[in-house]
Design an enzyme around this catalytic site. Structure first.
Site, PDB file in Angstrom:
ATOM      1  CG  HIS A   1       8.517   7.052 -59.877  1.00 57.52           C
ATOM      2  ND1 HIS A   1       7.225   7.085 -59.422  1.00 57.52           N
ATOM      3  CD2 HIS A   1       8.510   7.707 -61.054  1.00 57.52           C
ATOM      4  CE1 HIS A   1       6.464   7.727 -60.309  1.00 57.52           C
ATOM      5  NE2 HIS A   1       7.231   8.110 -61.301  1.00 57.52           N
TER       6      HIS A   1
ATOM      7  CD  GLU B   1       4.056  12.201 -61.027  1.00 60.58           C
ATOM      8  OE1 GLU B   1       4.282  11.472 -61.990  1.00 60.58           O
ATOM      9  OE2 GLU B   1       3.901  13.446 -61.136  1.00 60.58           O
TER      10      GLU B   1
ATOM     11  CG  HIS C   1       8.032   9.752 -67.728  1.00 64.21           C
ATOM     12  ND1 HIS C   1       7.112   8.862 -68.212  1.00 64.21           N
ATOM     13  CD2 HIS C   1       9.250   9.223 -67.984  1.00 64.21           C
ATOM     14  CE1 HIS C   1       7.744   7.823 -68.741  1.00 64.21           C
ATOM     15  NE2 HIS C   1       9.043   8.012 -68.605  1.00 64.21           N
ATOM     16  CD  GLU C   2       4.434  13.186 -66.676  1.00 60.15           C
ATOM     17  OE1 GLU C   2       5.170  13.152 -65.684  1.00 60.15           O
ATOM     18  OE2 GLU C   2       4.004  12.176 -67.239  1.00 60.15           O
TER      19      GLU C   2
ATOM     20  CD  GLU D   1       5.492  10.238 -70.666  1.00 65.99           C
ATOM     21  OE1 GLU D   1       4.710   9.298 -70.616  1.00 65.99           O
ATOM     22  OE2 GLU D   1       5.382  11.245 -69.931  1.00 65.99           O
TER      23      GLU D   1
ATOM     24  CD  GLU E   1       1.969   7.189 -69.575  1.00 62.60           C
ATOM     25  OE1 GLU E   1       2.830   6.708 -68.829  1.00 62.60           O
ATOM     26  OE2 GLU E   1       1.645   8.383 -69.551  1.00 62.60           O
TER      27      GLU E   1
HETATM   28  C1  NOJ Z   1       3.009   9.528 -65.961  1.00 66.13           C
HETATM   29  C2  NOJ Z   1       4.210   8.805 -66.440  1.00 66.13           C
HETATM   30  O1  NOJ Z   1       4.380   8.938 -67.816  1.00 66.13           O
HETATM   31  C3  NOJ Z   1       4.068   7.346 -66.059  1.00 66.13           C
HETATM   32  O2  NOJ Z   1       5.128   6.604 -66.588  1.00 66.13           O
HETATM   33  C4  NOJ Z   1       3.972   7.221 -64.573  1.00 66.13           C
HETATM   34  O3  NOJ Z   1       3.715   5.889 -64.254  1.00 66.13           O
HETATM   35  C5  NOJ Z   1       2.840   8.084 -64.017  1.00 66.13           C
HETATM   36  N1  NOJ Z   1       2.927   9.401 -64.524  1.00 66.13           N
HETATM   37  C6  NOJ Z   1       2.882   8.147 -62.506  1.00 66.13           C
HETATM   38  O4  NOJ Z   1       3.995   8.843 -62.084  1.00 66.13           O
END
Ligand code: NOJ
Length: 684
Positions: free
Chosen positions: A383, A385, A463-464, A482, A488
């Site tokens: 992951h 982020e 994601h994003e 996503e 979520e």
């Molecule tokens: C948004 C993502 O859609 C989600 O899946 C993730 O857990 C959080 N950001 C943190 O990165």
């Protein structure tokens, strides 16, 4: 050259044989028809301006609509055209997806390339390539090297999509703070404002139309603006200085796509967007594999544990091992872990440039974890982020992918949480500029990351993201993303989460673009202890059906292991359901109301059915004529139980078995906000 490329080359050669070229002095109007004469396209030059129109079986779909651009130093670039020549060809191939919602895709179209030149300035050139399929139109602009343009800046794309009437449209408005993560709106199209694509419409004469783009590479993404009186116009997402796209000749725009169908389900089984993308460019696909996963994720969103350090840190070695044990026991291939790396403490959205992508927190022993996982036939899913701090990410991404690769990690989920135009870029003067997620700068970034992922044998789940435009055909490591409100939102959204109709809109809008990592499978739907003010607004059976209705090559079983261990009977469906398919069919659907989808497993003769509804209960009788002739099947049925209702009684699931053949019918009864999932196992 791999199999697909060889086949495509052969077909290309055959296609080229049929090219008929019309040189200069050809008329100012020219038409083509789709292979089975379903769609008709007309192109014409009127007063030096270029226009197209599209009809289906003679009924207008797009009325006379302008084509062209305004450029920085050539404001009137869209005027003063004549046709220099037109090239027509036809193309017919069937190609195989390495993974996907269907195995084989027919790519059959009529092509017309219209080469334009300036009347007053013959070195001014523009080609427009039209590909007309029976299920829609794709067209793109090509800017050739002609000495007229070298480096140039697009100030505005003038492409219009003028409709015949004020159709009902489903869309998410563009230029909002939270990217694509809004509930879909529906309204007459004239009230739409500016919307992200796909924008999907239903017409009064029973057609379904969806607008999107294909092969979005090194360009701004296209939103669509309602200009009044049933008019639509391309609206390119700008750079921070207001310009739209920086280009150099030769270059081409993404394809502008218009899918036209007689039923909403036919939009889902139209593969026009994939067809318009280039064939697979990757040689070695041996490391690419669809699969289901679990992970340290939902517990973070429920705030049971934390991404950052502290007494409730989620990504600890022991917690990860618990998930690995669970994954191994039930046959899941991946375990996602978020909050494992340094940078989450404090306001990580504001401080995205503090993230390290190679330094784990002290309580996360990545070597011990990945060795343990591999010994059990499971892989850690990485992951990254970024908090939208892409400069920080770009400085580390190669190291990050190498680090993961060294630990046997093959899939990475990336993230770009940040709001509005917040992506920092350093301009040529060394000043910071703030870009959006959807302009050319970020389109380039997402592609850069994917190119590096290929080099390090990493599959991506973004994601994003930038919206999907079918690039997974060319780069099959681009697995899923996503780009809409996923599960979520049910954990924390102040508006109460996704209403029951949300899942019945996504397949006809966001998911026409490509696979979505929605993360279905929540069994503890009300989680009163963790979040008393939130809940999942579906029945439990609907959570199961989503695995069939929603397509993604990575599918998460999103809930906590203990919630599955306590409900092993319905959990069996999640264990059984595949996420790589040989065939997909939509048996019935109304956008925003219900949908029933069946898919055939890529690796067995089993079929799966998923049926979901909005807040209204419904029943259908379904013909099982998709099953193989002469074979008998055991249908394992997971349906809303007696009294089930998403709001007042979401849990009852009735599980039963019966035999079925292709001549059988099955009664489907969906509770309000409910669903039904069926596995058909071939028994003889
Ligand atoms: C948004 C993502 O859609 C989600 O899946 C993730 O857990 C959080 N950001 C943190 O990165």
């Amino acid at each position: 050259m791999n199999r697909e490329n060889r086949k495509s080359l052969l077909h290309l050669i055959i296609g080229i044989l049929f090219i008929i070229s019309f040189p200069a002095c050809s008329p100012s109007q020219t038409n083509i028809e789709s292979p089975n004469s379903i769609l008709q396209l007309q192109f014409k030059i009127d007063n030096g301006e270029a226009f197209y129109s599209l009809s289906r079986k003679g009924i207008p779909v797009i009325e006379k609509s302008l084509l062209g651009f305004e450029l920085k130093e050539h404001e009137k670039f869209w005027k003063d055209w004549e046709i220099e020549s037109t090239d027509r060809s036809s193309f017919d191939e069937t190609w195989e997806q390495p993974w996907g919602e269907v195995q084989f895709i027919a790519n059959t179209y009529t092509e017309m390339v219209v080469n334009l030149q300036g009347i007053a300035e013959p070195t001014k050139k523009l080609s427009i390539v039209f590909r007309l399929y029976d299920d829609g139109l794709g067209f793109r602009y090509e800017f050739p090297e002609s000495g007229y343009l070298n480096d140039f800046v697009i100030m505005d794309e003038l492409t219009q999509f003028n409709l015949k009437a004020n159709h009902k449209a489903w869309y998410i408005k563009a230029y909002q703070d939270n990217r694509y993560e809004y509930l879909y709106e529906s309204s007459p199209v004239n009230n739409m404002g500016i919307a992200h694509t796909p924008v999907t419409m239903e017409t009064a004469d029973g057609l379904y139309i969806s607008f999107h783009e294909a092969e979005l590479v090194n360009f701004a993404s296209m939103t669509i603006e309602a200009t009044g009186s049933n008019g639509l116009k391309a609206n390119l997402v700008p750079w921070s200085d207001g310009t739209k796209v920086n280009c150099s000749t030769p270059s081409k725009s993404p394809w502008r796509t218009i899918q036209v169908a007689e039923s909403p389900g036919d939009l889902i089984t139209s593969y026009l967007i994939l067809n318009l993308n280039e064939p697979n460019k990757m040689d070695d696909l041996s490391w690419i594999e669809p699969g289901k996963y679990v992970g340290i994720w939902w517990e973070l969103h429920l705030a049971k544990t934390t991404w950052g350090q502290g007494p409730n840190h989620g990504a600890t070695t022991s917690n990860t091992k618990k998930y690995i044990d669970f994954a191994a026991k039930h046959g899941f291939k991946g375990v996602l872990v978020e909050g494992w790396n340094q940078g989450w403490d404090g306001d990580w959205i504001k401080n995205g440039d503090q993230f390290s992508f190679t330094k784990p927190y002290n309580d996360f022993d990545i070597k011990e974890i990945t060795d343990y996982a591999l010994s059990k036939g499971v892989r850690l899913i990485g992951h990254n982020e970024t908090g939208g701090a892409v400069l920080n990410y770009e400085a580390q991404v190669e190291d990050a992918f190498e680090f993961y690769n060294n630990h046997g990690v093959r899939a990475v989920k990336t993230g770009y949480v940040n709001h509005g135009p917040s992506i920092k870029r350093i301009d040529e003067n060394g000043d910071v500029q703030l870009e959006t997620h959807h302009g050319q700068f970020m389109v380039q970034h997402y592609q850069k990351v994917n190119d590096l992922a290929i080099q390090h044998q990493i599959m991506l789940n973004v994601h994003e993201p930038i919206k999907a435009t079918g690039l997974r055909r060319t780069y099959p490591n681009m697995m899923t993303r996503e780009g809409a409100r996923g599960q979520e939102f049910n954990a924390w959204s102040p508006d109460g989460g996704n209403p029951p109709e949300h899942e019945t809109i996504l397949p006809f809008t966001r998911m026409l673009a490509g696979p979505m990592d929605f993360t279905p499978g929540i069994f503890d739907l009300t989680f009163e202890e963790a979040k008393p003010d939130n809940r999942v607004n579906t029945t439990l059976a609907k959570q199961l059906a989503l695995y069939v209705v929603f397509y993604s090559p990575f599918q998460m079983a999103a809930d906590l292991p203990e919630n599955y261990e306590a409900n092993l009977k319905p959990f069996k469906f999640i264990v059984d359901v595949p996420c790589d398919w040989a065939d997909t069919r939509v048996l019935n659907a109304e956008i925003g109301e219900y949908i029933t989808t069946v898919r055939k497993d890529r690796n067995s003769s089993d079929w799966y059915l998923g049926s979901i509804t909005d807040e209204n209960e419904r029943s259908f009788s379904i013909d099982l004529d998709f099953l193989e002739d002469g074979k008998e099947y055991l249908a394992q049925i997971y349906k809303d139980g007696e009294g089930a209702d998403w709001e007042s009684n979401p849990y009852p699931v009735e599980i039963l078995e019966e035999t079925a053949t292709k001549d059988s019918q099955i009664e489907i009864k969906l509770a309000a906000g409910g669903g039904q999932a069926i596995r058909f196992i071939q028994i003889n």
